[in-house]
Design a protein around this motif. Structure first.
Motif, PDB file in Angstrom:
ATOM      1  N   GLU A 152     -87.570  58.006  49.573  1.00  0.00           N
ATOM      2  CA  GLU A 152     -88.520  57.169  50.302  1.00  0.00           C
ATOM      3  C   GLU A 152     -89.874  57.865  50.421  1.00  0.00           C
ATOM      4  OE1 GLU A 152     -89.117  54.989  54.651  1.00  0.00           O
ATOM      5  OE2 GLU A 152     -87.150  55.818  54.121  1.00  0.00           O
ATOM      6  N   ALA A 153     -89.864  59.165  50.709  1.00  0.00           N
ATOM      7  CA  ALA A 153     -91.120  59.912  50.857  1.00  0.00           C
ATOM      8  C   ALA A 153     -91.850  60.013  49.528  1.00  0.00           C
ATOM      9  CB  ALA A 153     -90.836  61.304  51.410  1.00  0.00           C
ATOM     10  N   ILE A 154     -91.126  60.333  48.456  1.00  0.00           N
ATOM     11  CA  ILE A 154     -91.758  60.459  47.137  1.00  0.00           C
ATOM     12  C   ILE A 154     -92.325  59.118  46.687  1.00  0.00           C
ATOM     13  CG2 ILE A 154     -91.313  60.960  44.704  1.00  0.00           C
ATOM     14  CD1 ILE A 154     -89.208  63.006  45.677  1.00  0.00           C
ATOM     15  N   ALA A 155     -91.567  58.044  46.918  1.00  0.00           N
ATOM     16  CA  ALA A 155     -92.019  56.711  46.498  1.00  0.00           C
ATOM     17  C   ALA A 155     -93.273  56.262  47.245  1.00  0.00           C
ATOM     18  CB  ALA A 155     -90.897  55.701  46.692  1.00  0.00           C
ATOM     19  N   ASP A 156     -93.510  56.823  48.421  1.00  0.00           N
ATOM     20  CA  ASP A 156     -94.726  56.491  49.157  1.00  0.00           C
ATOM     21  C   ASP A 156     -95.970  57.058  48.475  1.00  0.00           C
ATOM     22  OD1 ASP A 156     -96.223  55.602  51.610  1.00  0.00           O
ATOM     23  OD2 ASP A 156     -96.539  57.774  51.788  1.00  0.00           O
ATOM     24  N   LEU A 157     -95.805  58.151  47.725  1.00  0.00           N
ATOM     25  CA  LEU A 157     -96.945  58.800  47.080  1.00  0.00           C
ATOM     26  C   LEU A 157     -97.002  58.607  45.567  1.00  0.00           C
ATOM     27  CD1 LEU A 157     -97.060  62.252  48.944  1.00  0.00           C
ATOM     28  CD2 LEU A 157     -98.276  60.146  49.502  1.00  0.00           C
ATOM     29  N   PHE A 158     -95.862  58.299  44.951  1.00  0.00           N
ATOM     30  CA  PHE A 158     -95.786  58.230  43.494  1.00  0.00           C
ATOM     31  C   PHE A 158     -94.950  57.038  43.045  1.00  0.00           C
ATOM     32  CE2 PHE A 158     -96.004  62.732  44.669  1.00  0.00           C
ATOM     33  CZ  PHE A 158     -97.040  63.200  43.877  1.00  0.00           C
ATOM     34  N   ASP A 159     -95.204  56.584  41.812  1.00  0.00           N
ATOM     35  CA  ASP A 159     -94.288  55.656  41.148  1.00  0.00           C
ATOM     36  C   ASP A 159     -93.190  56.481  40.477  1.00  0.00           C
ATOM     37  OD1 ASP A 159     -95.811  53.504  41.884  1.00  0.00           O
ATOM     38  OD2 ASP A 159     -96.860  53.344  39.965  1.00  0.00           O
ATOM     39  N   ILE A 160     -91.964  56.089  40.690  1.00  0.00           N
ATOM     40  CA  ILE A 160     -90.822  56.777  40.084  1.00  0.00           C
ATOM     41  C   ILE A 160     -90.360  55.956  38.888  1.00  0.00           C
ATOM     42  CG2 ILE A 160     -88.478  57.638  40.450  1.00  0.00           C
ATOM     43  CD1 ILE A 160     -89.158  57.807  43.465  1.00  0.00           C
ATOM     44  N   LYS A 161     -90.484  56.522  37.683  1.00  0.00           N
ATOM     45  CA  LYS A 161     -90.117  55.774  36.478  1.00  0.00           C
ATOM     46  C   LYS A 161     -88.628  55.868  36.181  1.00  0.00           C
ATOM     47  CE  LYS A 161     -90.889  59.375  32.980  1.00  0.00           C
ATOM     48  NZ  LYS A 161     -91.659  59.777  31.790  1.00  0.00           N
ATOM     49  N   GLU A 162     -87.986  56.963  36.666  1.00  0.00           N
ATOM     50  CA  GLU A 162     -86.547  57.107  36.447  1.00  0.00           C
ATOM     51  C   GLU A 162     -85.950  58.015  37.510  1.00  0.00           C
ATOM     52  OE1 GLU A 162     -84.322  57.643  32.438  1.00  0.00           O
ATOM     53  OE2 GLU A 162     -84.482  59.675  33.291  1.00  0.00           O
ATOM     54  N   LEU A 163     -84.813  57.596  38.041  1.00  0.00           N
ATOM     55  CA  LEU A 163     -84.072  58.399  38.997  1.00  0.00           C
ATOM     56  C   LEU A 163     -82.642  58.539  38.514  1.00  0.00           C
ATOM     57  CD1 LEU A 163     -83.617  59.809  41.741  1.00  0.00           C
ATOM     58  CD2 LEU A 163     -83.165  57.541  42.726  1.00  0.00           C
ATOM     59  N   ARG A 164     -82.218  59.773  38.337  1.00  0.00           N
ATOM     60  CA  ARG A 164     -80.829  60.064  38.008  1.00  0.00           C
ATOM     61  C   ARG A 164     -80.180  60.649  39.255  1.00  0.00           C
ATOM     62  NH1 ARG A 164     -79.867  61.009  32.175  1.00  0.00           N
ATOM     63  NH2 ARG A 164     -81.702  60.185  31.088  1.00  0.00           N
ATOM     64  N   VAL A 165     -79.105  60.048  39.715  1.00  0.00           N
ATOM     65  CA  VAL A 165     -78.469  60.500  40.947  1.00  0.00           C
ATOM     66  C   VAL A 165     -77.031  60.928  40.684  1.00  0.00           C
ATOM     67  CG1 VAL A 165     -77.914  58.101  41.589  1.00  0.00           C
ATOM     68  CG2 VAL A 165     -77.885  59.896  43.332  1.00  0.00           C
ATOM     69  N   TRP A 166     -76.706  62.109  41.164  1.00  0.00           N
ATOM     70  CA  TRP A 166     -75.355  62.666  41.052  1.00  0.00           C
ATOM     71  C   TRP A 166     -74.814  62.922  42.448  1.00  0.00           C
ATOM     72  CZ3 TRP A 166     -73.101  66.914  43.133  1.00  0.00           C
ATOM     73  CH2 TRP A 166     -71.847  67.296  42.645  1.00  0.00           C
ATOM     74  N   ASN A 167     -73.548  62.660  42.627  1.00  0.00           N
ATOM     75  CA  ASN A 167     -72.876  62.970  43.885  1.00  0.00           C
ATOM     76  C   ASN A 167     -71.416  63.289  43.575  1.00  0.00           C
ATOM     77  OD1 ASN A 167     -73.276  62.928  46.932  1.00  0.00           O
ATOM     78  ND2 ASN A 167     -71.437  61.681  46.738  1.00  0.00           N
ATOM     79  N   HIS A 168     -70.820  64.116  44.400  1.00  0.00           N
ATOM     80  CA  HIS A 168     -69.422  64.492  44.140  1.00  0.00           C
ATOM     81  C   HIS A 168     -68.482  63.304  44.314  1.00  0.00           C
ATOM     82  CE1 HIS A 168     -69.484  64.735  48.545  1.00  0.00           C
ATOM     83  NE2 HIS A 168     -68.173  64.647  48.508  1.00  0.00           N
ATOM     84  N   ARG A 169     -68.978  62.258  44.981  1.00  0.00           N
ATOM     85  CA  ARG A 169     -68.195  61.026  45.129  1.00  0.00           C
ATOM     86  C   ARG A 169     -68.990  59.895  44.466  1.00  0.00           C
ATOM     87  NH1 ARG A 169     -67.796  61.209  50.101  1.00  0.00           N
ATOM     88  NH2 ARG A 169     -65.803  62.309  50.269  1.00  0.00           N
TER      89      ARG A 169
END
Length: 334
Positions: A152-169
């Protein structure tokens, strides 16, 4: 009279966009040396397995902010054990503000939401100082509450062209992807628990987990990458730390004695000599970030009391303007 503010009221008084601006200004205060921020003090309540066996800790984080002439302290705990059994969040916090000229305590407020806001904002503002522009590609390790504030904080300052998300679940990562769609203009790629390397195929890597052993490995990371190890323990392997080309921190002493660098610093393998610059120096132009397209950069905004106090002061001023919260006289002078 002291202003008393609970979490619900605080959420109504401050936005992520406002937090980003406050954190930016506070980093400038570090660079201009108008912020006073002693290292945090930790009370071990069994976090390391010893007495007293409560599986937790408490940090005391004092600071003074010159621009607003305010002093304060965040008292924040992380507790497993009985708290976990009760289904409560790991972190709880209070922030106390003081008028430094009068020595009067002027506010006591819930601190967890402010902690989350400023931790997300620290990463976002750091990216600006490092020279990033719109079109970010991010690999995120962790899909909990703090991961949400990061995006949310990053998106307030920048456009995010790709997000890769990893979680143990995997199910948590999938839910996270659904929830974050409104903040990410490009694609969100969910990486399965056995696909840690896939999440590392990004320009910016952020770890926000409670992992106490490496989940992000050096062999996965390409030159030109910036790594943000934001967890309380060491989520990245030794090779990552020892092969970094540039280390950028907010508070050298704290960054070396907590989180990712703590053990290697205690072993004499990483020291303040390895710090290339601080975020405060970058914020006021005392240093500049050179091209690092062929290098590995590690950025550690470990978190300081100054950030909490600065955001809390803004909340306090809004509470006064909006006549929000309650008031209480801890001392009644005749």
């Amino acid at each position: 009279m002291a202003k008393l503010l609970n979490e619900k009221t605080i959420k109504q008084l401050i936005t992520m966009s406002e937090a980003n601006k406050i954190i930016d200004k506070t980093f400038q205060g570090f660079g201009n040396e108008t912020v006073v921020n002693p290292p945090k003090v930790t009370l071990d309540l069994g976090e390391t397995g010893g007495y007293p066996y409560h599986e937790g800790f408490v940090n005391a984080m004092p600071a003074y902010i010159g621009d607003s002439d305010i002093a304060g302290l965040k008292w924040v705990s992380g507790t497993a054990g009985k708290r976990k059994e009760a289904g409560l969040p790991f972190i709880s916090a209070l922030i106390v503000l003081m008028d430094p000229a009068m020595g009067e305590f002027i506010s006591v407020m819930e601190g967890t939401h402010i902690s989350n806001l400023r931790t997300g904002a620290q990463t976002a503002v750091s990216l600006k100082y490092l020279g990033f522009k719109d079109g970010l590609s991010i690999g995120l390790y962790g899909a909990g509450e703090q991961a949400r504030f990061q995006i949310e904080a990053i998106a307030d300052l920048f456009d995010i062209k790709e997000l890769r998300v990893w979680n143990h679940r995997a199910s948590t990562a999938e839910k996270f992807a659904e929830d974050m769609a409104e903040y990410v203009k490009g694609d969100i790629i969910v990486c399965q628990p056995d696909e840690g390397e896939k999440a590392a195929q990004a320009d910016i890597l952020i770890t926000v987990t409670n992992a106490q052993e490496p989940i992000l490995l050096r062999k996965w990371v390409q030159p030109g990458t910036v790594v943000f190890p934001m967890g309380s323990f060491q989520e990245i392997d030794d090779d990552m730390i020892l092969s970094m080309d540039k280390l950028v921190v907010d508070h050298p002493y704290q960054a070396l004695n907590r989180g990712a660098l703590k053990r290697l610093n205690s072993e004499g393998k990483v020291s303040e000599d390895d710090v290339f610059t601080t975020l405060g120096e970058l914020a006021v132009g005392k240093s500049t970030m050179p091209d690092f397209s062929d290098e590995l950069v590690m950025c550690i905004p470990i978190g300081t009391g100054a950030m909490d106090v600065a955001v809390a002061e803004a909340v306090y001023q809004k509470a006064i303007s909006n006549q929000a919260g309650d008031e209480y006289a801890f001392v009644e002078y005749e």
